[in-house]
Enzyme design. Structure first.
Site, PDB file in Angstrom:
ATOM      1  N   LEU A 176       0.861  -1.173   0.000  1.00  4.44           N
ATOM      2  CA  LEU A 176       0.000   0.000   0.000  1.00  4.44           C
ATOM      3  C   LEU A 176       0.903   1.230   0.000  1.00  4.44           C
ATOM      4  O   LEU A 176       2.000   1.199   0.565  1.00  4.44           O
ATOM      5  CB  LEU A 176      -0.896   0.035   1.241  1.00  4.44           C
ATOM      6  CG  LEU A 176      -1.914  -1.094   1.422  1.00  4.44           C
ATOM      7  CD1 LEU A 176      -2.628  -0.940   2.767  1.00  4.44           C
ATOM      8  CD2 LEU A 176      -2.930  -1.116   0.280  1.00  4.44           C
ATOM      9  N   ASP A 177       0.444   2.316  -0.623  1.00  3.27           N
ATOM     10  CA  ASP A 177       1.199   3.564  -0.566  1.00  3.27           C
ATOM     11  C   ASP A 177       1.394   3.987   0.890  1.00  3.27           C
ATOM     12  O   ASP A 177       0.587   3.631   1.762  1.00  3.27           O
ATOM     13  CB  ASP A 177       0.449   4.675  -1.300  1.00  3.27           C
ATOM     14  CG  ASP A 177       0.376   4.450  -2.796  1.00  3.27           C
ATOM     15  OD1 ASP A 177       1.152   3.613  -3.310  1.00  3.27           O
ATOM     16  OD2 ASP A 177      -0.452   5.111  -3.441  1.00  3.27           O
ATOM     17  N   ARG A 178       2.422   4.774   1.129  1.00  2.00           N
ATOM     18  CA  ARG A 178       2.714   5.248   2.488  1.00  2.00           C
ATOM     19  C   ARG A 178       1.482   5.870   3.153  1.00  2.00           C
ATOM     20  O   ARG A 178       1.183   5.603   4.322  1.00  2.00           O
ATOM     21  CB  ARG A 178       3.845   6.287   2.433  1.00  2.00           C
ATOM     22  CG  ARG A 178       4.189   6.902   3.790  1.00  2.00           C
ATOM     23  CD  ARG A 178       4.926   8.219   3.612  1.00  2.00           C
ATOM     24  NE  ARG A 178       6.156   8.029   2.870  1.00  2.00           N
ATOM     25  CZ  ARG A 178       7.349   7.803   3.436  1.00  2.00           C
ATOM     26  NH1 ARG A 178       7.448   7.748   4.763  1.00  2.00           N
ATOM     27  NH2 ARG A 178       8.418   7.653   2.696  1.00  2.00           N
TER      28      ARG A 178
END
Length: 328
Positions: free
Chosen positions: A139-141
């Site tokens: 997942l993106d940050r």
């Protein structure tokens, strides 16, 4: 170790991504450094150049350049704190995997200037063989929610196949600017990474553009707050970098708090709307090795829960829809 090493891919590593393989055998190599070694051709598989997402086949030979030995990590307080932190995030656990509710702002993997990330923290939860759990997707940050992590090599291979073959069903919640028109539908386009003044980001390109990859997302408007904001349910079919963020911007309904793709000019967010990306991996269903289906949901992160309250969105009343994406 010193000198170049030729290492054979083990049977239980068949299907493992090359970056995961390196994280297992050489955890001291950061993802950024791994990419540099790839670009310079120092890492090869069966004498050929490869990418970080290349899936390995048992029996292949990986060329490993000279890599400094990993420093011994002291046991004790730091490990215990990391382990306790992760245990508080567990939504589901069995002998094969964890599902964590990844917090907003915590990266999945390391990179330039990123020292604290899920991949590193997982070393504090070794399995019975002393091996760190393995990420099977990312997942993106700034995207929160369901993150699947395998406990063993065999489980990593299974779930890697599940994700690559699109057997996993992922549902995201987002708060976007404006109201999507039509209220539900799909977004299909080609994406490619390009350099911009703000760094590299994904852009919509024509089919045939070098590096272009097809992407598709189904979306449905779950609720609206007048004409200014909408709560949208998103079901990605493909899994491209920043896909959902780019797709909603392409629909002219960018996700609130998106520092890269929010493209409404002269926009000033109301003070009562929380800061931060409003994108949450709400729910995931996937087949377990036992043949049973896992269906797990993650509660909203604090900043999105606060925005839901302000806008009058009731997360308990409207949950992710059960139809297949094509039924929207």
């Amino acid at each position: 170790m010193s000198g170049v090493r030729q290492q054979v891919v083990a049977r239980d590593e068949d299907g493992m991504r090359l970056d995961r393989w390196f994280a297992t055998h050489f955890p001291q190599v950061t993802f950024g450094h791994l990419q540099k070694l790839m670009r310079s051709g120092q890492i090869r598989v069966d004498s050929g150049r490869v990418k970080t997402n290349t899936r390995l086949i048992a029996g292949q030979v990986v060329r490993v350049p000279p890599i400094e030995a990993a420093p011994e990590r002291p046991e004790g307080e730091i490990n215990n704190k990391d382990a306790d932190f992760l245990r508080d995030l567990i939504l589901y656990e069995d002998d094969d995997l964890y599902v964590f509710n990844k917090p907003h702002g915590l990266a999945s993997q390391g990179g330039s200037g990123t020292k604290r990330h899920m991949d590193g923290l997982l070393k504090s939860l070794p399995n019975k063989k002393g091996e760190a759990p393995r990420l099977v997707h990312r997942l993106d940050r700034d995207t929160s929610g369901c993150l699947v992590v395998a406990k063993t090599k065999a489980a990593a291979t299974h779930f890697g196949t599940v994700f690559s073959s699109r057997q996993a069903r992922k549902i995201y919640w987002a708060v976007v600017w404006g109201n999507p028109h039509p209220k539900q539908g799909n977004i299909s386009c080609f994406l490619a990474k390009q350099a911009t003044t703000g760094g590299e980001q994904m852009v919509v390109v024509s089919q045939g553009t070098p590096g272009a990859q097809h992407s598709m997302t189904y979306y449905s408007t779950t609720d609206t707050a007048a004409r200014r904001f909408a709560w949208v349910t998103l079901k990605p079919v493909t899994g491209r970098t920043h896909q959902l963020r780019v797709h909603m911007a392409q629909l002219h309904n960018p996700i609130m708090g998106d520092p890269r793709y929010f493209n409404i000019q002269n926009w000033e967010a109301p003070e009562q709307i929380s800061k931060g990306l409003h994108l949450h991996a709400r729910r995931i269903t996937l087949p377990l090795r036992s043949g049973q289906m896992l269906d797990i949901s993650a509660p909203l992160p604090p900043h999105m829960a606060a925005t839901f309250d302000v806008l009058g969105f009731d997360a308990d009343r409207y949950d992710a829809q059960d139809q297949d994406p094509e039924d929207f």
